[in-house]
Design an enzyme around this catalytic site. Sequence first.
Site, mmCIF file in Angstrom:
data_model
loop_
_atom_site.group_PDB
_atom_site.id
_atom_site.type_symbol
_atom_site.label_atom_id
_atom_site.label_comp_id
_atom_site.label_asym_id
_atom_site.label_seq_id
_atom_site.Cartn_x
_atom_site.Cartn_y
_atom_site.Cartn_z
ATOM 1 N N LYS A 215 41.496 45.725 35.245
ATOM 2 C CA LYS A 215 40.875 45.420 36.566
ATOM 3 C C LYS A 215 41.643 44.412 37.379
ATOM 4 C CE LYS A 215 36.420 43.924 38.384
ATOM 5 N NZ LYS A 215 35.094 43.274 37.954
ATOM 6 N N ASN B 277 39.927 42.588 31.832
ATOM 7 C CA ASN B 277 38.758 43.420 31.985
ATOM 8 C C ASN B 277 39.415 44.807 31.912
ATOM 9 O OD1 ASN B 277 36.614 44.888 32.652
ATOM 10 N ND2 ASN B 277 35.554 43.287 34.301
ATOM 11 N N GLU C 135 31.188 49.427 32.945
ATOM 12 C CA GLU C 135 32.482 48.455 32.692
ATOM 13 C C GLU C 135 31.865 47.527 31.615
ATOM 14 O OE1 GLU C 135 31.711 45.732 35.835
ATOM 15 O OE2 GLU C 135 33.762 44.482 35.678
ATOM 16 N N ASN D 65 29.251 46.505 36.923
ATOM 17 C CA ASN D 65 27.997 45.663 36.512
ATOM 18 C C ASN D 65 27.631 44.760 37.626
ATOM 19 O OD1 ASN D 65 28.047 44.822 33.010
ATOM 20 N ND2 ASN D 65 29.436 46.358 33.766
ATOM 21 N N CYS E 94 34.611 48.411 38.820
ATOM 22 C CA CYS E 94 33.689 47.505 39.772
ATOM 23 C C CYS E 94 33.987 47.068 40.940
ATOM 24 C CB CYS E 94 32.995 46.382 38.675
ATOM 25 S SG CYS E 94 31.510 45.832 39.350
ATOM 26 N N GLU F 285 34.522 35.871 36.420
ATOM 27 C CA GLU F 285 35.748 36.758 36.000
ATOM 28 C C GLU F 285 37.170 36.185 36.186
ATOM 29 O OE1 GLU F 285 33.545 40.574 37.576
ATOM 30 O OE2 GLU F 285 35.300 41.032 36.446
#
Length: 311
Positions: A123, A106, A46, A193, A168, A142
């Site tokens: 994402k 993302n 990611e 991550n 993730c 995020e």
Amino acid sequence: MRNVTVGAAQLGPIQKADSRQAVVARMIVLLEEAAEKGCDFVVFPELALTTFFPRWYMEDQADVDQYFEREMPNAATRPLFEAAAKHGIAISFGYAELTPDGQHYNTSILTDKTGAIVGKYRKIHLPGHAEYEDDIAFQHLEKRYFLPGDLGFPVFNVLGGVMGMCICNDRRWPETYRVMGLQGVEMVTLGFNTPSTNARSSNEPEEDRVFHHRLSLQAGAYQNATWVVAVAKAGVEDDHPLFGCSAIVAPNGKIVAESVTEEDELIVHTCDLDATRFGKETVFNFAKHRRIEHYGLITERTGAIVPGDEE
Ligand code: ING
């Protein structure tokens, strides 16, 4: 037998000061190792091109946008696409996407063996918070820097099978795998991550976080009879530790390969996509066993409501 030899190309830390060019050079070294080992497909983490910047609180949009890519491939990443195409290797990697109309995601892409992008995922499950929070060890912003993905959980017919992507935190949600499972997915690839420590409480040891990481991958693989390939960005980024444990999980839920360092590290496994058949035709034969007339709450309701507590 429908074999795909997969390389999970874990990246060690990327410091705030590291250039995209330096990172892409490291990715190409892993790609060349994968070519020597006969890989058909290489999966990177990611946000593979930069440090995990959502750990930093930023107010100036220009500061944020420096971490985003406006097109893909671009000048920094074209050498990676060219090296992959030269070796006839499909690749997948994550990056921060800034769309022409100014939206921030993302994102992860998937290419075929010619280097053409055949799939994109944005994402959906964004962990953390959107505003600065006091009294935590580090931020996780995020929700501040990305929109939730708007592409759903698509699958792609490539490499002789049905491939899907997530990113993730998505790996912790059973819905992620099930939506792809209902499209016949045979391999789910994801980058992650994940901090080694909990920002809020020091009483969650790293081994618990690694346990939950493995549990999420193994459950998703087993319950949807799919391969799962999870690739870490690992190590200490500007004093912030991320754990490794990149892993390749078979459709029976067993981990068949796992990284042992927190550095750039390639793990390889030849995955027979036909190994998904047994699960899909027996225990997880969805058409034969699922009872959707009883599952309504899963899409009707976001948060839990205890009967009697309805306001
Ligand atoms: N990172 C973490 C992850 O889902 C996290 C956030 C860690 C959530 C531990 C819950 C528990 O792996 C990202 N980038 O989603």
